[in-house]
Structures are given as C-alpha cells and as structure tokens.
Write a protein that holds these residues in place. Sequence first.
Motif, short mmCIF file in Angstrom:
data_model
loop_
_atom_site.label_atom_id
_atom_site.label_comp_id
_atom_site.label_asym_id
_atom_site.label_seq_id
_atom_site.Cartn_x
_atom_site.Cartn_y
_atom_site.Cartn_z
N ALA A 1 0.71 -1.23 -0.01
CA ALA A 1 0.02 -0.22 0.18
C ALA A 1 0.97 1.23 -0.12
O ALA A 1 0.34 2.32 0.00
CB ALA A 1 -0.81 -0.06 1.16
N LYS A 2 2.08 1.09 -0.01
CA LYS A 2 3.21 2.31 -0.06
C LYS A 2 3.19 3.35 1.03
O LYS A 2 3.03 4.47 0.96
CB LYS A 2 3.01 3.06 -1.48
N LEU A 3 2.79 2.48 2.31
CA LEU A 3 2.86 3.07 3.76
C LEU A 3 4.08 3.09 4.28
O LEU A 3 4.36 4.01 5.18
CB LEU A 3 1.53 2.78 4.54
N ILE A 4 4.99 2.16 3.88
CA ILE A 4 6.20 1.87 4.50
C ILE A 4 7.32 1.66 3.39
O ILE A 4 6.69 1.07 2.39
CB ILE A 4 6.37 0.91 5.57
N ASP A 5 8.51 1.86 3.87
CA ASP A 5 9.61 1.75 2.84
C ASP A 5 10.16 0.41 3.09
O ASP A 5 9.71 -0.33 3.83
CB ASP A 5 10.53 2.86 2.78
N ASP A 6 11.22 0.20 2.26
CA ASP A 6 11.93 -1.24 2.35
C ASP A 6 12.56 -1.33 3.90
O ASP A 6 12.88 -2.47 4.10
CB ASP A 6 13.06 -1.33 1.47
N LYS A 7 12.73 -0.26 4.49
CA LYS A 7 13.25 -0.43 6.04
C LYS A 7 12.15 -0.43 7.10
O LYS A 7 12.53 -0.49 8.27
CB LYS A 7 14.43 0.68 6.35
N GLY A 8 11.06 -0.44 6.46
CA GLY A 8 9.86 -0.43 7.65
C GLY A 8 9.60 0.99 8.03
O GLY A 8 8.83 0.88 9.17
N ARG A 9 10.00 1.69 7.57
CA ARG A 9 9.71 3.41 8.06
C ARG A 9 8.32 3.81 7.46
O ARG A 9 8.25 3.59 6.27
CB ARG A 9 11.00 4.11 7.77
N TRP A 10 7.80 4.86 7.99
CA TRP A 10 6.41 5.52 7.45
C TRP A 10 6.91 6.04 6.16
O TRP A 10 7.82 7.05 6.23
CB TRP A 10 5.88 6.09 8.48
N SER A 11 6.21 6.01 5.03
CA SER A 11 6.36 6.59 3.91
C SER A 11 5.16 6.96 3.22
O SER A 11 4.96 7.42 2.06
CB SER A 11 7.29 5.74 2.95
N GLY A 12 3.98 7.15 3.95
CA GLY A 12 2.70 7.25 3.72
C GLY A 12 2.38 8.81 3.55
O GLY A 12 1.11 9.14 3.46
N GLY A 13 3.21 9.70 4.14
CA GLY A 13 3.03 10.82 4.21
C GLY A 13 1.83 11.09 5.05
O GLY A 13 1.55 11.11 6.18
N LYS A 14 0.64 12.04 4.15
CA LYS A 14 -0.41 12.41 5.35
C LYS A 14 -1.62 11.53 5.05
O LYS A 14 -2.73 11.64 5.69
CB LYS A 14 -1.07 13.82 4.62
N ALA A 15 -1.20 10.21 4.87
CA ALA A 15 -2.31 9.30 4.45
C ALA A 15 -2.75 8.87 6.06
O ALA A 15 -1.85 8.92 6.76
CB ALA A 15 -1.67 8.16 3.69
N HIS A 16 -3.81 8.10 6.06
CA HIS A 16 -4.18 7.72 7.50
C HIS A 16 -4.17 5.92 7.21
O HIS A 16 -5.09 5.44 6.22
CB HIS A 16 -5.76 8.02 7.84
N LEU A 17 -3.70 5.31 7.92
CA LEU A 17 -3.75 3.85 8.03
C LEU A 17 -4.88 3.37 9.26
O LEU A 17 -4.62 3.73 10.31
CB LEU A 17 -2.52 3.34 8.45
N VAL A 18 -5.67 2.73 8.90
CA VAL A 18 -6.55 2.17 9.86
C VAL A 18 -6.36 0.29 10.01
O VAL A 18 -6.66 -0.26 8.86
CB VAL A 18 -8.33 2.34 9.55
N GLN A 19 -6.16 0.03 11.08
CA GLN A 19 -5.97 -1.52 11.20
C GLN A 19 -7.05 -1.99 12.02
O GLN A 19 -7.17 -1.32 13.20
CB GLN A 19 -4.66 -1.71 11.96
N THR A 20 -8.02 -2.58 11.77
CA THR A 20 -9.29 -2.96 12.25
C THR A 20 -9.34 -4.03 13.40
O THR A 20 -10.45 -4.57 13.67
CB THR A 20 -10.38 -3.02 11.14
N GLY A 21 -8.07 -3.90 13.98
CA GLY A 21 -8.21 -4.99 15.40
C GLY A 21 -7.53 -6.35 14.77
O GLY A 21 -7.49 -6.81 13.71
N ASP A 22 -7.59 -7.23 16.10
CA ASP A 22 -7.14 -8.56 15.97
C ASP A 22 -5.68 -8.60 15.46
O ASP A 22 -5.36 -9.43 14.59
CB ASP A 22 -7.98 -9.67 15.13
N ILE A 23 -4.85 -7.90 16.04
CA ILE A 23 -3.38 -8.18 15.97
C ILE A 23 -3.00 -9.40 16.75
O ILE A 23 -2.05 -9.84 16.20
CB ILE A 23 -2.68 -6.91 16.45
#
Length: 331
Positions: free
Chosen positions: A66-88
């Motif tokens: 979804a282009k929200l993190i880069d290859d190093k796992g860092r946030w790259s989504g800028g002003k986007a909002h990520l919603v994780q809907t539970g059950d981690i």
Amino acid sequence: MSSTLRPLVIPLLVPLLLAAAPPQAAPAARRLEDAVPDTFTGVERVVAVGDVHGDVEALKEVLRLAKLIDDKGRWSGGKAHLVQTGDIPDRGERTREAFELLMRLEREALAAGGRVHALLGNHEVMNMLGDLRYVAPGELASFADQSPEPDASGTPRGLKGHRVAYGPQGRYGQWLRAHPAVVRVNDTLFVHGGVAPAVPAKTLAELNHWVRQDLFPGNPPGGAKDAQGPLWFRGYALGQEEDEARALDTVLQRFGAKRMVMGHTTDRDGKIRTRFGGKAVFIDTGLSTGYGRHLAALELRDGHVTALYANGRVELVAPAPAVAPAGKVSP
C-alpha cells in the motif's frame, strides 16, 4: 576561582546533579474518562488493513504493498491515514513485534502529518481480560520479560509477563486502552466486527465509552464483551440482506457516515467483499499465514473504494456520476 580550574568543576558537577534529580515517573495509567479521538475529516487517502493475528511479516508486506512503509519499515505514507481494524494478537507467535511496529508507525505517521488508527478487536480485549484460549505458546513465551517474577513451576512460560504486559499499566495494555473501537474518517466508519443498531449510543464518543467500560475496573458491563457489541457483531457480514440493509442504513445515518468497513469475519477466498451496494466493506481476507496469507488492503481516495492486491488493484465502488443541471447535457 581561577579560570584554569573552572572547566574541571563543571564536568564533576554534572553527574552529581543527575544523581540528585528525582527519578522519572512511570506513565500514568489510562482512565475510562480519558478522551479517545474518534472523528477525522479532510483526509485525502485512507488505507485499511484487517486482522493480523501475530504475523508481523505479512503486515509489513501489505503495508509496503500500500506504499505506507519503505523497504526499511519506516513510514512513507505522508499524510495518509492507516486504519488497522483490530485482532493483532493470537494464533501467531509475533504479536509483540506487530504491536511494536504499529506503535512506532503511529509516531512516524503523526510527524509526517498522517495517522495510524489501531482499533480494538475482540482478540485484544480477550487478552486484556485474561482469556488466553487462542494465544500460541511461542506468543505467550515472548512476554516472559515483562514480569520481574519468574513463572510458577508447571505453568506456561510467559504467563505472568503476559498478564503484566496487557494490564492497565503494562506496555501494551496501556497502549491498547488509549485506542477506540470505532472511528469515522471522512464519510466512513471503521470497526472490527460491526455496529448494530441496538448499541446504546448516539455518538461515537458514547459508543467507545461503552466498549471501554469493560477494560477498566469498577464499571458496569460494557460493550467489549457484549455479543452484539462492535467487536463481535457479524450481522452485516452474515445476515439476510433485506433485514440487515435497513439496520445498516439506520446506523450510518445515526453516526453520519455513508459506509462501514469491517474485519472479523474472514473471507476465505482472500478477496475484499462488499454488500448493500458498497455500504458495507469486509476486509478480513486472511492476512496471516495461518489463514492463507492473502495480502490485501482497502484504499479510499477521491470517492473511489479500491482493493489493493499483490497482483494489482480492483475498484470496488466508484464515485457516483455528477448529475447535470436540468436543460443541460453533460459532456
């Protein structure tokens, strides 16, 4: 004092002053009455991801998709909002790593002008309340370092650490108790199971308060354990279309939304599904390896509702066409 001695005195004083300073206080425990933000508007791009169940590598992969993190796992989504809907948590062994990833991404996204919303699911609540039926042995053992006391002889490794970690003052218990069960971003409600019309709330603040009552001692029963509460309800996913369509319209109108996005009910074909003319969207595709590792995310942008898969994009709902004024012909 001569100028030649002054530089020697300062380095000697610094450790003495640090030693005399009072110890840093532990973070205050969360309270039921603490404000939990629930409404966000003017967001250009929203990405939603369903149940993780301890598979941090699958979570990373879908966030990269979804282009929200880069290859190093860092946030790259800028002003986007990520919603994780539970059950981690539960069923997979790397729950702690998934928690830590989302905790870090919350900070990084906020610094970039975006947001990460990690919603409460029924499995987060089960762990906070001591229901360990679905905790994998390796997952439980990973919490062993969270307790200063060793586990009692004959008990599973990590049992005490798990209880501390998910407690009101534990590292993950505090973090989870600061999160809502339901948020509205632009015109969309996001929730783990679904919001039934019978919930005793007229606002999202009231709804989230009702759910959180079960997570703090000394309160009447709330919505976190209620079978018809937003963490457990499956009516829109499994109910009869005619009956549930009316119920869904009632809820959407009450909370000022045009659609509801839900996890919780796994679609075994690995595809994001819609019902009720796109008013209900189901995003639990079985992301974790135990469910087939079906990578999928939902994107909402410019009125388009799009499923993101490893092999491409599928538009699920397009914006309604503009209606031309009477007497004019649209191009």
